[in-house]
Design an enzyme around this catalytic site. Structure first.
Site, PDB file in Angstrom:
ATOM      1  N   ARG A 226       0.860  -1.188   0.000  1.00 14.38           N
ATOM      2  CA  ARG A 226       0.000   0.000   0.000  1.00 14.38           C
ATOM      3  C   ARG A 226       0.898   1.240   0.000  1.00 14.38           C
ATOM      4  O   ARG A 226       1.935   1.263   0.703  1.00 14.38           O
ATOM      5  CB  ARG A 226      -0.886   0.044   1.242  1.00 14.38           C
ATOM      6  CG  ARG A 226      -2.100  -0.863   1.198  1.00 14.38           C
ATOM      7  CD  ARG A 226      -3.178  -0.388   0.212  1.00 14.38           C
ATOM      8  NE  ARG A 226      -4.361  -1.237   0.245  1.00 14.38           N
ATOM      9  CZ  ARG A 226      -4.529  -2.324  -0.505  1.00 14.38           C
ATOM     10  NH1 ARG A 226      -3.585  -2.697  -1.353  1.00 14.38           N
ATOM     11  NH2 ARG A 226      -5.646  -3.023  -0.429  1.00 14.38           N
ATOM     12  N   GLU A 255      -3.894   7.338  -5.612  1.00 14.05           N
ATOM     13  CA  GLU A 255      -4.081   6.560  -6.844  1.00 14.05           C
ATOM     14  C   GLU A 255      -5.324   7.029  -7.569  1.00 14.05           C
ATOM     15  O   GLU A 255      -6.336   7.269  -6.892  1.00 14.05           O
ATOM     16  CB  GLU A 255      -4.187   5.065  -6.511  1.00 14.05           C
ATOM     17  CG  GLU A 255      -2.906   4.532  -5.902  1.00 14.05           C
ATOM     18  CD  GLU A 255      -2.969   3.044  -5.539  1.00 14.05           C
ATOM     19  OE1 GLU A 255      -3.958   2.380  -5.898  1.00 14.05           O
ATOM     20  OE2 GLU A 255      -2.030   2.566  -4.894  1.00 14.05           O
ATOM     21  N   HIS A 274      -1.261  -0.253  -9.930  1.00 12.15           N
ATOM     22  CA  HIS A 274      -1.943  -1.107  -8.941  1.00 12.15           C
ATOM     23  C   HIS A 274      -2.641  -2.281  -9.647  1.00 12.15           C
ATOM     24  O   HIS A 274      -3.829  -2.524  -9.436  1.00 12.15           O
ATOM     25  CB  HIS A 274      -2.940  -0.301  -8.093  1.00 12.15           C
ATOM     26  CG  HIS A 274      -3.253  -0.967  -6.779  1.00 12.15           C
ATOM     27  ND1 HIS A 274      -3.594  -0.282  -5.645  1.00 12.15           N
ATOM     28  CD2 HIS A 274      -3.290  -2.277  -6.429  1.00 12.15           C
ATOM     29  CE1 HIS A 274      -3.825  -1.134  -4.653  1.00 12.15           C
ATOM     30  NE2 HIS A 274      -3.646  -2.356  -5.107  1.00 12.15           N
TER      31      HIS A 274
HETATM   32  P1  NDP Z   1      -0.997 -11.482   4.828  1.00 11.50           P
HETATM   33  O1  NDP Z   1      -1.872 -11.196   5.986  1.00 11.50           O
HETATM   34  O2  NDP Z   1      -0.968 -12.838   4.247  1.00 11.50           O
HETATM   35  O3  NDP Z   1       0.511 -11.106   5.224  1.00 11.50           O
HETATM   36  C1  NDP Z   1       0.885  -9.974   5.926  1.00 11.50           C
HETATM   37  C2  NDP Z   1       2.255 -10.199   6.558  1.00 11.50           C
HETATM   38  O4  NDP Z   1       2.723  -9.001   7.161  1.00 11.50           O
HETATM   39  C3  NDP Z   1       2.281 -11.268   7.602  1.00 11.50           C
HETATM   40  O5  NDP Z   1       3.386 -12.089   7.333  1.00 11.50           O
HETATM   41  C4  NDP Z   1       2.502 -10.519   8.920  1.00 11.50           C
HETATM   42  O6  NDP Z   1       3.276 -11.395   9.725  1.00 11.50           O
HETATM   43  C5  NDP Z   1       3.272  -9.300   8.440  1.00 11.50           C
HETATM   44  N1  NDP Z   1       3.120  -8.092   9.242  1.00 11.50           N
HETATM   45  C6  NDP Z   1       1.986  -7.505   9.676  1.00 11.50           C
HETATM   46  N2  NDP Z   1       2.264  -6.382  10.351  1.00 11.50           N
HETATM   47  C7  NDP Z   1       3.607  -6.241  10.328  1.00 11.50           C
HETATM   48  C8  NDP Z   1       4.508  -5.268  10.859  1.00 11.50           C
HETATM   49  N3  NDP Z   1       4.074  -4.234  11.581  1.00 11.50           N
HETATM   50  N4  NDP Z   1       5.816  -5.429  10.611  1.00 11.50           N
HETATM   51  C9  NDP Z   1       6.274  -6.490   9.908  1.00 11.50           C
HETATM   52  N5  NDP Z   1       5.474  -7.451   9.410  1.00 11.50           N
HETATM   53  C10 NDP Z   1       4.161  -7.324   9.616  1.00 11.50           C
HETATM   54  O7  NDP Z   1      -1.383 -10.413   3.734  1.00 11.50           O
HETATM   55  P2  NDP Z   1      -1.133 -10.519   2.151  1.00 11.50           P
HETATM   56  O8  NDP Z   1       0.258 -10.970   1.916  1.00 11.50           O
HETATM   57  O9  NDP Z   1      -2.233 -11.246   1.508  1.00 11.50           O
HETATM   58  O10 NDP Z   1      -1.280  -8.983   1.737  1.00 11.50           O
HETATM   59  C11 NDP Z   1      -0.459  -7.992   2.307  1.00 11.50           C
HETATM   60  C12 NDP Z   1      -0.924  -6.613   1.857  1.00 11.50           C
HETATM   61  O11 NDP Z   1      -0.572  -6.425   0.496  1.00 11.50           O
HETATM   62  C13 NDP Z   1      -2.441  -6.435   1.889  1.00 11.50           C
HETATM   63  O12 NDP Z   1      -2.844  -5.991   3.172  1.00 11.50           O
HETATM   64  C14 NDP Z   1      -2.687  -5.423   0.815  1.00 11.50           C
HETATM   65  O13 NDP Z   1      -2.654  -4.119   1.358  1.00 11.50           O
HETATM   66  C15 NDP Z   1      -1.520  -5.589  -0.148  1.00 11.50           C
HETATM   67  N6  NDP Z   1      -1.906  -6.231  -1.417  1.00 11.50           N
HETATM   68  C16 NDP Z   1      -1.635  -5.571  -2.594  1.00 11.50           C
HETATM   69  C17 NDP Z   1      -1.952  -6.146  -3.806  1.00 11.50           C
HETATM   70  C18 NDP Z   1      -1.677  -5.438  -5.083  1.00 11.50           C
HETATM   71  O14 NDP Z   1      -2.472  -5.546  -5.996  1.00 11.50           O
HETATM   72  N7  NDP Z   1      -0.589  -4.714  -5.211  1.00 11.50           N
HETATM   73  C19 NDP Z   1      -2.603  -7.466  -3.889  1.00 11.50           C
HETATM   74  C20 NDP Z   1      -2.811  -8.096  -2.602  1.00 11.50           C
HETATM   75  C21 NDP Z   1      -2.452  -7.486  -1.423  1.00 11.50           C
HETATM   76  P3  NDP Z   1       3.291 -11.294  11.308  1.00 11.50           P
HETATM   77  O15 NDP Z   1       1.871 -11.421  11.753  1.00 11.50           O
HETATM   78  O16 NDP Z   1       4.193 -12.400  11.734  1.00 11.50           O
HETATM   79  O17 NDP Z   1       3.864  -9.939  11.574  1.00 11.50           O
HETATM   80  C1  7N6 Z   2      -7.930  -5.839  -6.435  1.00 13.53           C
HETATM   81  C2  7N6 Z   2      -7.308  -5.405  -5.139  1.00 13.53           C
HETATM   82  C3  7N6 Z   2      -5.626  -6.024  -2.616  1.00 13.53           C
HETATM   83  O1  7N6 Z   2      -5.587  -5.508  -1.502  1.00 13.53           O
HETATM   84  O2  7N6 Z   2      -5.299  -3.870  -3.543  1.00 13.53           O
HETATM   85  C4  7N6 Z   2      -5.186  -5.223  -3.796  1.00 13.53           C
HETATM   86  O3  7N6 Z   2      -5.979  -7.199  -2.772  1.00 13.53           O
HETATM   87  C5  7N6 Z   2      -5.815  -5.600  -5.108  1.00 13.53           C
HETATM   88  C6  7N6 Z   2      -9.309  -6.439  -6.275  1.00 13.53           C
END
Ligand code: NDP
Ligand code: 7N6
Length: 308
Positions: A226, A255, A274
């Site tokens: 993000r 965005e 994005h």
């Molecule tokens: P997950 O919940 O699977 O993973 C998030 C990870 O972040 C976990 O490993 C968690 O581990 C870690 N985490 C959380 N807070 C912290 C912190 N303060 N410091 C360090 N590590 C932290 O989420 P996703 O991987 O599915 O998605 C992550 C983010 O990516 C989403 O929230 C979204 O905003 C963004 N996203 C963007 C997309 C795009 O189109 N560009 C698509 C999908 C997602 P732990 O709990 O051990 O800290």
């Molecule tokens: C597309 C969203 C997410 O958080 O922003 C991303 O998954 C992509 C539906």
């Protein structure tokens, strides 16, 4: 009470085809309706949406079609006892591929060659500029679905992968997991730093001036999570001053990225709109998750990916 319909809010049209998404529920046990802002809800309704709306709190259950649900007020959902679910778990391959795609391009210079190709220019770079990602260190901040998708692929390319997460839980292909308190140690030796954490009060601005100074001056920042997690003004300053070498960015503070943003003009910055998770099958991945939760709801089982 049982669900009587699934309402698909039209805001999903931002990212996936509305009709295609509705059609993906052909076999669902309840009817599916595409709804706009004039709709009202009760506890027999399920809602799938991209954007939040206050009226959704009246529904029986709300699904965010995104992994990041930072735009939704989870406290309000908890107060109203309306279950909220998200779409984490389906982006490991898509965002994983774009993550390594940025790194391969930044190392092998594909973005620069394409810039010159646009001018019919046979551009021969400085001998010192290209490198291979193999044996270079990648630090992945956030080791969930996105972080693991990137790590796994980077490991397969022979990179030295380290990561950062709060739990310290190990991840295949990641040689060392740092705590967020040791972020500077984690990023100091990395050629690439990839941001894959959710946007929360504790991650907002977590990459700013001090972090760019802690990074190598030949390092690249990747942000697929993000925009607000990275202080964009500090990033622009770091790129301007050569504090870091470049970036691959899918997400931004605002965005679409405003036309006047200096980020557009850096040769060593790759910008994608994005769409890191986009494929022509994306709507089917989301629909599968929603259909599974409709089944669970009707069977009285706990919902998958419940976040409030
Ligand atoms: P997950 O919940 O699977 O993973 C998030 C990870 O972040 C976990 O490993 C968690 O581990 C870690 N985490 C959380 N807070 C912290 C912190 N303060 N410091 C360090 N590590 C932290 O989420 P996703 O991987 O599915 O998605 C992550 C983010 O990516 C989403 O929230 C979204 O905003 C963004 N996203 C963007 C997309 C795009 O189109 N560009 C698509 C999908 C997602 P732990 O709990 O051990 O800290
Ligand atoms: C597309 C969203 C997410 O958080 O922003 C991303 O998954 C992509 C539906």
């Amino acid at each position: 009470p049982e669900l009587r319909r699934l309402c698909v809010h039209e805001s999903i049209g931002n990212k996936i085809p509305k009709e295609g998404f509705v059609e993906a529920f052909d076999e669902l046990s309840i009817p599916v309706e595409l709804v706009g802002d004039d709709e009202t809800y009760d506890e027999t309704d399920a809602v799938a949406s991209f954007e939040p709306r206050p009226e959704f709190l009246d529904a029986g259950w709300v699904h965010v079609i995104r992994a990041g649900y930072d735009a939704f007020d989870t406290n309000a959902y908890e107060t109203e006892r309306t279950p909220l679910t998200n779409s984490t778990g389906i982006h490991g391959t898509t965002v994983g591929e774009i993550g390594v795609g940025y790194m391969l391009s930044l190392a092998r210079m594909l973005h620069i060659y394409r810039d010159h190709q646009n001018d019919g220019d046979w551009y021969e770079p400085d001998y010192s500029r290209p490198f291979t990602v193999e044996d270079e260190r990648l630090c992945v901040i956030g080791l969930g679905t996105l972080g693991q998708g990137i790590s796994e692929r980077a490991d397969a390319l022979g990179m030295d992968v380290v990561g950062v997460r709060r739990s310290g839980e190990s991840v295949p292909g990641v040689s060392e997991v740092y705590h967020p308190d040791d972020l500077h140690d984690a990023i100091a030796d990395a050629r690439f730093v990839a941001v894959a954490v959710p946007h929360t009060p504790s991650t907002e601005g977590m990459i700013s001036t001090a972090e760019f100074e802690a990074m190598r001056d030949d390092a690249y920042l990747i942000n697929v999570a993000r925009g607000p997690i990275v202080d964009e003004d500090a990033l622009i300053d770091a790129l301007d001053s050569g504090t870091i070498a470049g970036a691959g960015l899918d997400v931004f503070e605002t965005e679409p990225l405003p036309e006047e943003s200096p980020l557009w003009d850096f040769e060593e910055v790759i910008i994608s709109p994005h769409r890191g998770s986009a494929t022509n099958q994306y709507h089917l991945d989301i629909a599968e998750l929603v259909a599974e939760n409709v089944r669970r709801y009707q069977d009285g089982e706990s919902l998958k990916n419940r976040v409030a």
